[in-house]
Design a protein around this motif. Structure first.
Motif, mmCIF file in Angstrom:
data_model
loop_
_atom_site.group_PDB
_atom_site.id
_atom_site.type_symbol
_atom_site.label_atom_id
_atom_site.label_comp_id
_atom_site.label_asym_id
_atom_site.label_seq_id
_atom_site.Cartn_x
_atom_site.Cartn_y
_atom_site.Cartn_z
ATOM 1 N N VAL A 189 -29.728 40.955 2.434
ATOM 2 C CA VAL A 189 -29.808 41.768 3.656
ATOM 3 C C VAL A 189 -28.594 41.511 4.558
ATOM 4 O O VAL A 189 -28.704 41.490 5.779
ATOM 5 C CB VAL A 189 -31.131 41.489 4.435
ATOM 6 C CG1 VAL A 189 -31.523 42.697 5.281
ATOM 7 C CG2 VAL A 189 -32.288 41.131 3.528
ATOM 8 N N TYR A 245 -31.477 50.381 8.805
ATOM 9 C CA TYR A 245 -31.638 49.310 7.819
ATOM 10 C C TYR A 245 -31.272 49.937 6.484
ATOM 11 O O TYR A 245 -32.085 50.631 5.880
ATOM 12 C CB TYR A 245 -33.090 48.833 7.852
ATOM 13 C CG TYR A 245 -33.421 47.662 6.956
ATOM 14 C CD1 TYR A 245 -33.382 46.358 7.444
ATOM 15 C CD2 TYR A 245 -33.800 47.861 5.629
ATOM 16 C CE1 TYR A 245 -33.711 45.288 6.633
ATOM 17 C CE2 TYR A 245 -34.130 46.786 4.814
ATOM 18 C CZ TYR A 245 -34.079 45.503 5.320
ATOM 19 O OH TYR A 245 -34.403 44.442 4.508
ATOM 20 N N LYS A 247 -27.113 42.419 13.449
ATOM 21 C CA LYS A 247 -27.955 41.851 14.509
ATOM 22 C C LYS A 247 -27.346 40.565 15.078
ATOM 23 O O LYS A 247 -27.503 40.275 16.271
ATOM 24 C CB LYS A 247 -29.370 41.590 13.980
ATOM 25 C CG LYS A 247 -30.127 42.870 13.610
ATOM 26 C CD LYS A 247 -30.271 43.855 14.779
ATOM 27 C CE LYS A 247 -31.198 45.008 14.458
ATOM 28 N NZ LYS A 247 -31.366 45.944 15.582
ATOM 29 N N ASN A 294 -25.948 49.791 14.601
ATOM 30 C CA ASN A 294 -26.662 48.631 15.166
ATOM 31 C C ASN A 294 -25.822 47.814 16.137
ATOM 32 O O ASN A 294 -26.364 47.198 17.055
ATOM 33 C CB ASN A 294 -27.161 47.721 14.046
ATOM 34 C CG ASN A 294 -28.232 48.387 13.197
ATOM 35 O OD1 ASN A 294 -28.552 49.556 13.374
ATOM 36 N ND2 ASN A 294 -28.778 47.643 12.259
ATOM 37 N N THR A 320 -23.997 50.417 8.952
ATOM 38 C CA THR A 320 -24.937 49.558 9.679
ATOM 39 C C THR A 320 -24.327 49.083 10.991
ATOM 40 O O THR A 320 -24.971 49.123 12.041
ATOM 41 C CB THR A 320 -25.343 48.347 8.809
ATOM 42 O OG1 THR A 320 -25.889 48.825 7.574
ATOM 43 C CG2 THR A 320 -26.382 47.495 9.504
ATOM 44 N N SER A 351 -33.408 41.206 15.956
ATOM 45 C CA SER A 351 -34.267 40.783 14.856
ATOM 46 C C SER A 351 -34.045 39.312 14.605
ATOM 47 O O SER A 351 -32.952 38.792 14.840
ATOM 48 C CB SER A 351 -33.901 41.566 13.591
ATOM 49 O OG SER A 351 -34.491 40.977 12.451
ATOM 50 N N MET A 406 -39.326 51.782 9.233
ATOM 51 C CA MET A 406 -38.383 50.751 8.810
ATOM 52 C C MET A 406 -39.113 49.532 8.250
ATOM 53 O O MET A 406 -38.731 48.985 7.226
ATOM 54 C CB MET A 406 -37.478 50.323 9.979
ATOM 55 C CG MET A 406 -36.349 49.390 9.558
ATOM 56 S SD MET A 406 -35.413 48.697 10.952
ATOM 57 C CE MET A 406 -34.382 50.082 11.415
ATOM 58 N N TYR A 435 -33.604 38.235 11.915
ATOM 59 C CA TYR A 435 -32.539 38.262 10.898
ATOM 60 C C TYR A 435 -31.158 38.051 11.514
ATOM 61 O O TYR A 435 -30.208 37.769 10.805
ATOM 62 C CB TYR A 435 -32.551 39.599 10.154
ATOM 63 C CG TYR A 435 -33.387 39.626 8.895
ATOM 64 C CD1 TYR A 435 -33.608 38.474 8.144
ATOM 65 C CD2 TYR A 435 -33.933 40.820 8.432
ATOM 66 C CE1 TYR A 435 -34.372 38.513 6.985
ATOM 67 C CE2 TYR A 435 -34.691 40.868 7.269
ATOM 68 C CZ TYR A 435 -34.904 39.708 6.550
ATOM 69 O OH TYR A 435 -35.641 39.751 5.397
ATOM 70 N N ASP A 465 -29.662 48.264 3.858
ATOM 71 C CA ASP A 465 -29.411 47.300 2.786
ATOM 72 C C ASP A 465 -30.253 47.522 1.543
ATOM 73 O O ASP A 465 -31.458 47.725 1.619
ATOM 74 C CB ASP A 465 -29.710 45.872 3.284
ATOM 75 C CG ASP A 465 -28.579 45.294 4.093
ATOM 76 O OD1 ASP A 465 -27.686 44.703 3.487
ATOM 77 O OD2 ASP A 465 -28.600 45.436 5.330
ATOM 78 N N TYR A 486 -27.446 44.132 7.474
ATOM 79 C CA TYR A 486 -28.387 44.156 8.598
ATOM 80 C C TYR A 486 -28.296 42.861 9.400
ATOM 81 O O TYR A 486 -28.234 42.881 10.640
ATOM 82 C CB TYR A 486 -29.804 44.366 8.066
ATOM 83 C CG TYR A 486 -30.846 44.576 9.145
ATOM 84 C CD1 TYR A 486 -30.934 45.787 9.820
ATOM 85 C CD2 TYR A 486 -31.749 43.564 9.486
ATOM 86 C CE1 TYR A 486 -31.890 46.005 10.800
ATOM 87 C CE2 TYR A 486 -32.707 43.768 10.470
ATOM 88 C CZ TYR A 486 -32.775 44.985 11.122
ATOM 89 O OH TYR A 486 -33.721 45.179 12.092
ATOM 90 N N LYS A 487 -28.258 41.723 8.690
ATOM 91 C CA LYS A 487 -28.159 40.419 9.374
ATOM 92 C C LYS A 487 -26.909 40.355 10.252
ATOM 93 O O LYS A 487 -26.969 39.941 11.416
ATOM 94 C CB LYS A 487 -28.115 39.285 8.351
ATOM 95 C CG LYS A 487 -29.449 38.923 7.735
ATOM 96 C CD LYS A 487 -29.235 37.834 6.688
ATOM 97 C CE LYS A 487 -30.526 37.388 6.051
ATOM 98 N NZ LYS A 487 -30.273 36.477 4.914
#
Length: 235
Positions: free
Chosen positions: A156, A93, A163, A115, A111, A143, A195, A145, A95, A159-160
């Motif tokens: 974010v 994570y 995922k 991920n 990321t 997530s 995290m 997210y 961001d 990360y979004k």
């Protein structure tokens, strides 16, 4: 090794949810491989679990490095000759809460490397072990997210997106695999880990429990789904 002892591997298993997943799988009779990119932290985590007489071993695996993943798969194949459960838990994570187009592109690239591509390469490298026995349970720790609805609100972004693509990968692989091999994505909720931070409402133990039921589903169980606390949620 007796026929009935199943083998599980957890990436990012040296702390947080990953460590708790390793512990609970071992308590449930699995031979567990704790994968971590940091050999020192990985070995320390395994030693701690072995003190509780749990059947846990360590493999070094940096999921941002394809060669490291390939070597990890060779090690597991040589050591166990099988893999029944694979949990893609390792994630980053990175961001800062800025607009996606304003962050340094390296944040998005880093990321996605871990991920998304990390999980992709791990699945690709370990799938042959599952295919040769016609059985496997793959769980991608995602997530909320990553839900499409989250793309309508700013922030974010790296990360979004990572995922969201992990969720897409889950559905695509589910559509492609044959035999009794199942893959699902799970949202563990907001968990008090390095995290998630100290103010998060859930413990790693609760989070692990909400994930682990997917490790032991029968042939009639779901595949290609997104779950929170055992209930299907929207993509």
């Amino acid at each position: 090794m007796s026929k009935d002892s199943k083998v599980a591997l957890v990436t990012g298993g040296n702390r947080g949810i990953g460590y708790e997943l390793v512990r609970q799988l071992a308590l449930n009779g699995f031979k567990v491989i704790l994968a971590s990119r940091d050999p020192k932290m990985g070995h320390e985590a395994v030693q701690k679990l072995k003190e509780s007489n749990l059947d846990v071993s360590f493999v070094v695996m940096d999921i941002s490095n394809q060669e490291s993943i390939r070597q990890g798969a060779i090690t597991v194949s040589e050591r166990y000759g099988r893999l029944d459960v694979l949990i893609n838990n390792a994630g980053v994570y990175l961001d800062e809460n800025e607009k996606l187009l304003n962050i340094d592109p390296s944040v998005l690239e880093g990321t996605m490397t871990t991920n998304f591509f990390g999980a992709y390469h791990v699945i690709r490298s370990f799938m042959p072990l599952m295919e040769q026995q016609g059985y496997g349970r793959i769980i991608n720790v995602s997530s909320e997210y990553g839900a499409m609805s989250q793309m309508s609100s700013p922030g974010v972004g790296a990360y979004k997106l990572s995922k969201l693509t992990l969720n897409g990968l889950t559905r695509l692989v589910a559509a492609e695999i044959k035999g009794d091999i199942k893959i699902n994505a799970v949202d563990p909720g907001w968990v008090s880990t390095d995290m998630g931070g100290p103010s998060a409402s859930r413990t790693p133990k609760q989070a692990a429990r909400s994930i682990l039921w997917l490790a032991t589903i029968g042939p009639e169980g779901p595949s290609g789904g997104f779950f929170r606390d055992g209930k299907q949620i929207n993509w």
